[in-house]
Every structure is written in C-alpha cells, then in structure tokens.
Design a protein around this motif. Structure first.
Motif, short mmCIF file in Angstrom:
data_model
loop_
_atom_site.label_atom_id
_atom_site.label_comp_id
_atom_site.label_asym_id
_atom_site.label_seq_id
_atom_site.Cartn_x
_atom_site.Cartn_y
_atom_site.Cartn_z
N THR A 71 0.85 -1.19 0.00
CA THR A 71 0.00 0.00 0.00
C THR A 71 0.88 1.24 0.00
OG1 THR A 71 0.00 0.13 2.38
CG2 THR A 71 -1.73 -1.21 1.37
N PRO A 72 0.33 2.38 -0.44
CA PRO A 72 1.12 3.61 -0.39
C PRO A 72 1.64 3.90 1.02
CG PRO A 72 -0.89 3.95 -1.65
CD PRO A 72 -0.97 2.57 -1.09
N ALA A 73 0.80 3.67 2.02
CA ALA A 73 1.22 3.95 3.39
C ALA A 73 2.40 3.06 3.80
CB ALA A 73 0.06 3.76 4.36
N ARG A 74 2.33 1.79 3.34
CA ARG A 74 3.43 0.89 3.71
C ARG A 74 4.72 1.31 3.02
NH1 ARG A 74 3.29 -5.29 2.11
NH2 ARG A 74 5.54 -5.37 1.73
N LEU A 75 4.63 1.68 1.76
CA LEU A 75 5.83 2.15 1.05
C LEU A 75 6.44 3.35 1.76
CD1 LEU A 75 4.62 1.90 -2.66
CD2 LEU A 75 6.45 0.56 -1.59
N ALA A 76 5.58 4.26 2.20
CA ALA A 76 6.07 5.46 2.88
C ALA A 76 6.75 5.08 4.20
CB ALA A 76 4.92 6.44 3.11
N ARG A 77 6.14 4.16 4.92
CA ARG A 77 6.73 3.71 6.20
C ARG A 77 8.08 3.06 6.00
NH1 ARG A 77 1.71 1.72 7.51
NH2 ARG A 77 2.38 -0.42 7.12
N GLU A 78 8.15 2.19 4.98
CA GLU A 78 9.41 1.48 4.74
C GLU A 78 10.51 2.45 4.31
OE1 GLU A 78 7.38 -2.81 3.55
OE2 GLU A 78 8.23 -1.53 1.98
N ALA A 79 10.14 3.40 3.47
CA ALA A 79 11.12 4.40 3.03
C ALA A 79 11.62 5.19 4.24
CB ALA A 79 10.49 5.33 2.00
N PHE A 80 10.69 5.59 5.09
CA PHE A 80 11.03 6.36 6.28
C PHE A 80 12.04 5.60 7.14
CE2 PHE A 80 10.25 7.53 10.74
CZ PHE A 80 10.36 8.91 10.69
N LYS A 81 11.77 4.31 7.36
CA LYS A 81 12.64 3.51 8.22
C LYS A 81 14.04 3.41 7.61
CE LYS A 81 12.73 -0.90 10.72
NZ LYS A 81 13.51 -1.92 10.01
N ALA A 82 14.10 3.14 6.32
CA ALA A 82 15.42 3.01 5.67
C ALA A 82 16.20 4.33 5.76
CB ALA A 82 15.24 2.60 4.21
N GLU A 83 15.50 5.44 5.60
CA GLU A 83 16.16 6.75 5.66
C GLU A 83 16.64 7.06 7.08
OE1 GLU A 83 16.88 8.82 3.20
OE2 GLU A 83 15.71 8.01 1.52
N VAL A 84 15.80 6.73 8.07
CA VAL A 84 16.20 6.96 9.47
C VAL A 84 17.45 6.14 9.79
CG1 VAL A 84 15.58 6.49 11.87
CG2 VAL A 84 13.93 7.59 10.36
N GLU A 85 17.47 4.89 9.34
CA GLU A 85 18.62 4.03 9.64
C GLU A 85 19.90 4.58 9.02
OE1 GLU A 85 16.43 -0.26 10.42
OE2 GLU A 85 17.01 0.28 8.35
N ALA A 86 19.80 5.03 7.78
CA ALA A 86 20.99 5.58 7.12
C ALA A 86 21.50 6.81 7.86
CB ALA A 86 20.66 5.94 5.67
N ARG A 87 20.58 7.62 8.33
CA ARG A 87 20.94 8.85 9.03
C ARG A 87 21.60 8.53 10.37
NH1 ARG A 87 17.34 13.10 12.27
NH2 ARG A 87 17.68 15.03 11.10
N VAL A 88 21.02 7.58 11.11
CA VAL A 88 21.56 7.22 12.41
C VAL A 88 22.96 6.61 12.27
CG1 VAL A 88 21.31 5.66 14.38
CG2 VAL A 88 19.33 6.96 13.57
N VAL A 89 23.11 5.69 11.32
CA VAL A 89 24.41 5.04 11.12
C VAL A 89 25.48 6.10 10.83
CG1 VAL A 89 25.72 3.57 9.53
CG2 VAL A 89 23.50 2.81 10.41
N ILE A 139 1.75 11.03 2.71
CA ILE A 139 2.86 10.37 2.03
C ILE A 139 4.16 11.17 2.09
CG2 ILE A 139 1.39 9.04 0.46
CD1 ILE A 139 1.98 11.09 -1.70
N VAL A 140 4.11 12.37 2.70
CA VAL A 140 5.35 13.10 2.93
C VAL A 140 6.32 12.23 3.74
CG1 VAL A 140 6.37 15.18 3.98
CG2 VAL A 140 4.19 15.33 2.79
N ARG A 141 5.75 11.31 4.55
CA ARG A 141 6.57 10.38 5.32
C ARG A 141 7.60 9.67 4.45
NH1 ARG A 141 6.72 7.61 10.09
NH2 ARG A 141 5.12 9.03 10.81
N GLY A 142 7.19 9.35 3.22
CA GLY A 142 8.08 8.61 2.34
C GLY A 142 9.24 9.42 1.80
N ILE A 143 9.19 10.75 1.91
CA ILE A 143 10.24 11.55 1.28
C ILE A 143 10.91 12.55 2.21
CG2 ILE A 143 9.36 11.30 -1.08
CD1 ILE A 143 8.03 14.07 -0.75
N VAL A 144 10.61 12.50 3.50
CA VAL A 144 11.31 13.42 4.42
C VAL A 144 12.80 13.13 4.45
CG1 VAL A 144 9.43 14.15 5.93
CG2 VAL A 144 10.58 11.97 6.36
N GLY A 145 13.16 11.86 4.35
CA GLY A 145 14.58 11.51 4.31
C GLY A 145 15.23 12.02 3.03
N GLY A 146 14.53 11.83 1.92
CA GLY A 146 15.03 12.34 0.65
C GLY A 146 15.17 13.85 0.67
N PHE A 147 14.25 14.52 1.32
CA PHE A 147 14.33 15.98 1.46
C PHE A 147 15.66 16.38 2.10
CE2 PHE A 147 13.77 19.66 4.31
CZ PHE A 147 13.42 20.64 3.40
#
Lengths: 407, 466
Positions: B96-114, B143-151
């Motif tokens: 679902t769009p919401a799931r894609l956004a959540r997964e993107a968010f998690k991957a971005e958070v992890e990259a930032r923390v590492v 769906i901004v959730r999916g691109i805050v990391g990209g921002f």
C-alpha cells in the motif's frame, strides 16, 4: 433551551471592558449562584490548547448569520439532513462530530464563546501561541506562562498540592515557570528506576545544577502516580497502540484520560495543561467528514474520556479549550482556510453554568470582517480565562492583575 | 586564538555529537583546527547515495495508489456482477502507499543514524540537523513520510556549506516542502486553471518562508507581502503520475496554475515570467538584512545558548552579509569567536543528539532504529516536528521533568549492556575531559556498582548539557 443569543447582541458585554487593557474578567460565565457546592471545594482546572489555529466557524458555526453560507461556501455546515449541525440557539449550531459536547451543552455543562481572541493581531502560529500562553498583551518571549503564575497565587484552601500537571515531554509554555509541576509521559522502557541511583542524582544536581535539580525532583515525584494509575498510553501525535473507533486520535484520547485520572486522584495535581496539535488545515479541510470533521470527532472522544476519568471530580472541574487564532472566513483556493484572527473557545465541566453561547457577534458582512478577511474579535480571551481564575479558583483581583495575566 | 584545556571536549560536544573514548587525546593538540577543517569538505555531508531519490519513492507511491484504485474498482465491479460473491481480492502482496512510505522512512532513518554515530565530521552533521530543523517538514503529513529523508539528503545536505540562497531555493522547490506546506494546492485565481476551476491561493508556504525560513517574524513584512509571495509561488508543484510530460514526483512549474502579472513584494516588483519571478523573490529574501539577522541569531542560540550577546550575533550577521550568505564563512565566524567556546554549557542536548552521543561514547552497538525509537519516547521523533517551526531549541526545552526521568530509564538500558566492559571512572575522563567536575567525579567514584557509575556519568550535568 436557553435563549440568550437567539438574537445577536443579546448578552452583550460592554466592549470597552474586553478590549484594550483586558483588565475586566468575564463574570457571567460563572456557575457560582446556581451550582454552588456546599461541601469543601476542591476545584480542578484544565487548559487544553488546540495548536495550529482552530477554525472556530466550523466548530460553533453561526448558521443563522445571513452572510454565513455565502462566505463559507463548501465549508458551511449543513443545517438539514443527516449531517445537520446541532442547533445551540437561533444563531449558532454545533458541528455534528461533537455529540458529547452537544450532550454537555444540553446538560448546561458547556459554554461556547464566539468571536474571541487574544490581543494578538498577527497571523504567526508561534507568536500567537506565545501570547496565548504567556498571558501578556503582546509577544514577550518570557519563560513562564499564566497558568503557572496563577498556581503560585491560588488560595490554598481545597488545593492539597499546588503542583501543576503537564502531559508532554516538552512542557507547554502556559504551565512552565517557577511553580512545580507534575509531568508525565509513558515509560520509555520497561524498567523500574533504582532508588539509590535516583538519590545520587538528586544529590549531584543539588550540588551543581539547580535547574536540573528542580526538574528531576518533579519528574521523580510524578513517577508513582503515573505508574499506578495509568497504562502505557500513547501521547498525542504518536501512533496508536490499539485499533478501534478512536484509532487516529488514540493519542488525544489517552492523554485526556490520563489527565482526568491525575486530576481526580485524591492527592494529585489540580491544575493542568494539555496540547492537541494538528488544527492548521490549509487544504481540503472537510468540515463534516473530512480531516477537520474527523479531528473534531477525535476531540469529542477525548472530552468524553476526560469526563469518564474525572468521575465524581467532574462536578468540581472547569476545562478551557483555547487556540491561538481562528482562520479566514472564506475558504482559500484549496478548500482549506488560511490564518485568521477571532475564533471560538469553550468552557466545560460540572462547575460551568452552561447551555449558552456567549458572543458579542460582530457579523460576517463585508464591513464587519477584520481586514476584509477574518472574523472580528469582540471578546478578549483573557477576560474569559480571568473569569475562571477568579470565580472558580478564587484568585483575587489583585493577584489577577499582578500575577496571572498582566496586560 | 587562545586555548583552554576544555576546548577539546567543547569541540566534540558543543560543535559535535559527543566524544568517542579515544577522541579527546587525538584532537587535543588542535581542537579548533579539528572543527574548522571539517568545513573544507562539502562532500562529508552527503549520505545514502545508494538510496532511492525522493522522486523515485514518490513515483512508486503514486503507482501503488493507482493500483489500489484499480483493484478496488475491479473488486466492486466483480461484486456487482456476481451478486455478492467475490471474484477478485486485492492482492495481499501489493504494497500500500502507506506501507511504502513507512518502509522508506525507516530506511532513511537508519541511514541517518548510522552516519551520525560513525561520522568523522560531526560538526557538519550538526549543521545538517540544524538546517533540517530550520526548514522543517514533517512525516506526520500523509505520504510526505516517504520523502522526508530524501528531502534532507537532496535539499539540505548538498547545501549546508554553500550559499544560503541555494538552500532556501532547494528547500522551497523540494516536493516534501511543496506538499507539507500545501503549495501544491495553491492556484493563481486569474491563471487558466484558476479561472476554469474557481480555485485560488494557499498562503501557507509563502507565510512560513517569510516568517521562519528567511526574514523572521519581526523581519518587517505584512499580510500583503505574504499574499504577494504566495502569488509568485503559484504553479510550483510536484509532477504526479498522470502525464508523460514530466517526471513523476519531481518539482515542476505548471504555467497554467501560475498567477499572471507578477506581484509587489517588500516594495519591489517581480514581473519575470514563469518560475523566474518566484526564484528572484527567494533570492532577494535570502540576501535580506533581516534574514542575516534572523539566521545569525538562530545559529548562535543553537550552538552557544539562549543568553548570547548581540556582539556574537553581530559577527555572524556581518559574515553572512559580507559573504553573500556563504554558510561556511558564517560558521567560521562562529568558530573564530572566543566566546563561542567559553560560554557556559547551558543547552540540554536534544534526545536524538543525546542518543547518538551515548552510542559514540559507550561504544555500544545498537540497532539504528532503536536510537530513533528511544529519542521518540522522549518526544523527539525523527523528521516529525509538530509544526513548521521545527523542534524547540531553548536551553531548557529538553529538560522537562518527565522527559528527564525517562532519559534515566533509557540510560539504564545502555549501562546494563556495557557494564562488563567499561570502567566508569576512566570513561568519565575520556568523555568529559576537562569539563568533568569534582562533584560528578566523586559521585561516579562512590557508585555502588559499575552500572550505577555509568548511569551517573550519562546523567551528569556535563553529559546532559553542551
């Protein structure tokens, strides 16, 4: 039903008292003559800040104003059909997503105040909230809020503790200040804290860091109440942990319920503040079944949860719902609204002599609008809040002037 | 510049993300150079080159939205035809769009923390956190959730050592900002589309650019200026999935939505055609003296504290104006001011930075997402401030009573994991150096167990403030 505001300008306060200096308090909110409680009073007062600028015209809608439908367009509340707003009097009607508030109104435990504003006339959320919470006449960037200053001058009778209550990691300005506060958030990990470690930190802070010492002492003192009386509820803005009708607003509802339990408990705090965020709706507001309608529904569930959690203490309670400013009367280009000036406020609780809308209704005609776009403020929100502080909490006129909301 | 024994720990805490156990001795000979030299490498702010771009993530989300609409209507049709029995079910495997956004968010958070716990340029990461918060967007809006990391990776990181005007434009033209502050809904009333549809302006982005991003709330603008900027920004939108004429998910200018005729902003008229008018306005706003003042004050309060002097703010303000908003130059002005190093440690470290400093200091390996979760429990949810103003930044804002208590609980979790390997007394010297006070040292020495000593170290005023 009461008939006070069937016609605009009934119940008209003298304008001079409410604008400008803001020295007067709005006395007629009060319950005291008809509902005076004979037993020793133990008053509770909770301030709920609706951050982001609540569109008061979608909550308490002036459906009887001749300009209302024309100006509001798609954001006008329907007055007929299954989504019809609940009539409060001839002029105002309540959004259908607020059935519990409607019930309170009918039971005369809710007052709506319309066309109300702080003295702030800009349109910045953050300056608007600063004025709302500092209680001063203008943006002042001070470090304490009017509720905290009031805590310091509440007559002690009936208030076993003067601590205030805040349910937030970052304590809202309105209740920040010199007076101690209980502060509660859900436990961050499933671990008991060790008394011996706590003691050593208390010692260390006492020796080197008075600010941390004070905050830590308050944090530790509210630990027991939090643990014994509340579950690990999510905070506003956090993802809900359990599905259900309130799912998107589970944080609201849980915070309200927690506040209610604190205020109800025998040795708990008596004065508190809560924030509900998310009212800044610039696009596709949807006043009935859109985002605004749903959020008002969530707020209604939160009020109901507060009522339940307060139990018998409800009869000693006043809850004030306030926001930093209202929104443009006309929808903007994307079926939302931009930042405006006047809005509505609500007083709820067993101590409220309710079932009334208080308004010095300015009307929505072109010439009546503030700067041609916003609802014109005719009541100073500070006068409403001062009325509560004076009549409900017993603050003296001198204390009000000097401590709580100097202008 | 004169030097004090405290400078090394100041370099790593006030101008960094906390001390690693061997770090103080390594930089002790030249702490100022250690911080200042980080400004020489623009590339050290860049992370996540292998992660999908924001427009790729948005494109995927748009496709999922479209697919779910098609599936839903197919199911409805099938139900209608077969009188109730279900022939088609939504495919469970389809995200679902919401799931894609959540997964993107998690991957971005992890990259930032590492990156935060491992970077050798922690000052640059602090600048990223500062500017990301200055141009706040929030994952709480659909769906901004999916691109805050990209921002952050695309609009903020490449520009933190460049010109402020580039940062302003990059932020304002990023899909995350255009969606978060509703500019994608703003239509010129007299534009082609506006006349046809009856739609009009949305002033949300314009107001926050003036109030928060550039001039500041007392920077000298009026409601008419808010409206004028909103007019100039009409047509700044995001390509959706419905056309082959643009890249889905990328910033684009839609001439049919743009209000013709230009506008008068702060007494200056902007009559350029197309997106040039808005870009010219942003450039002037970025160079405005009120902006220089606003940015200088905010930087000084962030790094040094609330009780800053006008003198220090003035130094940054002049550096900003003299360099045409070159942010590396502005930061050098801060580092060259002695008072930026000597001002007392007053700022309580925000939860995210604090969690990073715990991991760096305790050399503790934690799943990256745990750091985000712990910070969230303390009210600091990555990329999710509750308003466009971003997270609060006052000295004491993160020392709320309940939050301080829960910080203790989290520290206990960490201390239990490292108690076998770390000696709290030597660790205190390694992490706090010359800032370690006798009182804290005594309390650590007198702790009844290693765990307790580590907890006292991590909860000491020196470790909580920077």
């Amino acid at each position: 039903m009461p008939s006070q505001s069937r016609i605009p300008f009934v119940n008209q306060p003298t304008r001079r008292g409410f604008l400008g200096g803001g020295a007067a308090s709005l006395a007629f909110w009060s319950c005291v003559p008809s509902r005076a409680v004979a037993a020793p009073r133990d008053p509770r007062f909770l301030v709920i800040i609706l951050r982001g600028g609540l569109d008061g015209l979608s909550y308490i809608a002036p459906v009887g104003d001749p300009d209302y439908i024309g100006l509001r367009g798609a954001l006008a509340l329907p007055v007929e059909g299954s989504d019809a707003a609940t009539s409060l009097d001839g002029l105002f009607a309540l959004n259908r997503n607020a059935p519990f508030l409607a019930e309170l109104y009918k039971r005369r435990e809710a007052i709506a105040i319309q066309a109300v504003a702080t003295p702030y006339r800009g349109r910045s959320h953050f300056d608007g909230q600063d004025v709302l919470e500092s209680g001063l006449g203008q943006v002042a960037r001070i470090e304490d809020g009017w509720l905290n200053r009031s805590l310091g001058v509440v007559p002690a009778v009936g208030l076993p503790r003067r601590s205030g209550l805040a349910l937030a990691a970052v304590v809202p300005l309105v209740i920040r200040g010199k007076q101690p506060i209980y502060s509660w958030i859900p436990p961050a990990a499933n671990l008991p804290l060790r008394e011996s470690t706590i003691q050593r930190l208390v010692d260390l802070y006492a020796a080197t860091d008075p600010q941390l010492a004070a905050a830590f002492a308050e944090g530790i003192s509210s630990r027991a109440v939090g643990r014994s009386e509340t579950s690990a509820a999510p905070m506003p803005g956090q993802a809900p942990t359990s599905p259900g009708q309130a799912a998107p607003f589970a944080g609201f509802v849980a915070a309200a319920e927690t506040a209610g339990r604190f205020l109800a408990s025998a040795d708990g705090p008596r004065i508190g503040a809560l924030s509900f965020d998310g009212w800044d709706m610039h696009a596709h507001a949807g006043v009935v079944d859109g985002q605004l309608g749903r959020r008002l529904g969530g707020l209604d569930l939160a009020i109901r949860a507060l009522h339940t959690a307060l139990g018998a203490a409800w009869s000693e309670t006043v809850i004030a719902l306030v926001t930093e400013f209202g929104r443009t009367v006309r929808p903007n280009g994307s079926a939302g609204t931009d930042h405006g000036i006047a809005t509505c406020a609500l007083l709820l609780g067993g101590r409220v002599n309710g079932g009334r809308v208080i308004a010095d209704w300015p009307g929505l005609s072109e010439s009546a609008l503030y700067e041609g776009r916003d609802l014109r403020p005719t009541i100073d929100l500070r006068s409403v809040l001062k009325g509560v502080l004076k009549d409900h909490l017993g603050l003296s006129a001198g204390a009000l002037r000097a401590r709580s909301m100097a202008s | 510049m004169s030097k004090s024994p405290k400078d090394a720990v100041t370099a790593l805490r006030r101008f960094g993300l906390g001390v690693r156990p061997d770090e103080l001795s390594r930089i002790d000979s030249d702490p100022h150079g250690f911080v200042a030299s980080q400004l020489d490498s623009r590339s050290s702010a860049i992370i996540g080159v292998a992660l999908p771009a924001a427009h790729e993530r948005l494109g995927e989300i748009y496709r999922a939205e479209r697919a779910s609409r098609i599936t839903k209507s197919a199911v409805t049709d099938a139900r209608a035809k077969s009188s109730g029995s279900t022939l088609l079910k939504p495919e469970a495997a389809l995200p679902t769009p919401a799931r894609l956004a959540r997964e993107a968010f998690k991957a971005e958070v992890e990259a930032r923390v590492v990156h935060a716990v491992t970077t050798d340029a922690p000052f640059i990461e602090r600048l990223v956190l500062f500017w990301s918060n200055h141009f706040a967007v929030s994952a709480s809006k659909g769906i901004v959730r999916g691109i805050v990391g990209g921002f952050e990776r695309e609009a903020i990181r490449p520009n933190v050592l460049g010109r402020f005007s580039d940062l302003v434009r990059a932020a304002a033209q990023h899909p995350a900002m255009l969606m978060y502050l509703d500019n994608v809904h703003s239509v010129g009333p007299k534009s082609d589309f506006g006349r046809k549809s009856g739609r009009g302006l949305n002033e949300n982005l314009a107001r926050e650019i003036l109030e928060l991003h550039t001039l500041g709330v007392s920077g000298g603008y009026s409601q008419a200026d808010v409206r004028a900027l909103a007019v100039l920004l009409t047509g700044w939108t995001v390509g959706n999935a419905a056309s082959t004429k643009w890249v889905p998910g990328k910033f684009r200018f839609e001439p049919n939505w743009h209000e013709p005729g230009g506008a008068l902003l702060l007494g200056r008229s902007y009559m350029q055609s197309g997106r040039a008018a808005g870009e010219a306005a942003l450039l002037d706003l970025a160079r405005h003296p009120s902006t220089a003042r606003n940015i200088a004050g905010k930087l000084v309060r962030h790094f040094v504290g609330d009780a800053t002097t006008d003198g220090l703010v003035g130094k940054l303000e002049r550096a900003f104006l003299d360099s045409d908003g070159d942010l590396a130059t502005v930061m050098r002005a801060l580092l060259e001011a002695r008072e930026a190093w000597t001002a007392p440690q007053q700022k309580v470290v925000p939860p995210y930075d604090y969690m990073v400093s715990l991991v760096r200091g305790f050399a503790q390996v934690e799943p990256p997402i745990r750091l985000h979760q712990f910070a969230a429990r303390l009210g600091h949810v990555t990329w999710s401030p509750t308003s466009p103003k971003g997270w609060p930044d006052g000295d004491q804002d993160w020392a709320g009573p309940a939050a301080l208590r829960e910080r203790l609980r989290i520290v206990e979790v960490f201390a239990r994991k490292v108690a076998g390997t770390a000696d709290p007394r030597s660790l205190a010297d390694q992490l706090l150096g010359a800032q370690l006070t006798p009182a804290t040292r005594t309390h650590i020495e007198r702790a009844e167990a290693h765990i307790q000593g580590l907890v006292i170290l991590a909860m000491s005023p020196e470790f909580l403030r920077r």
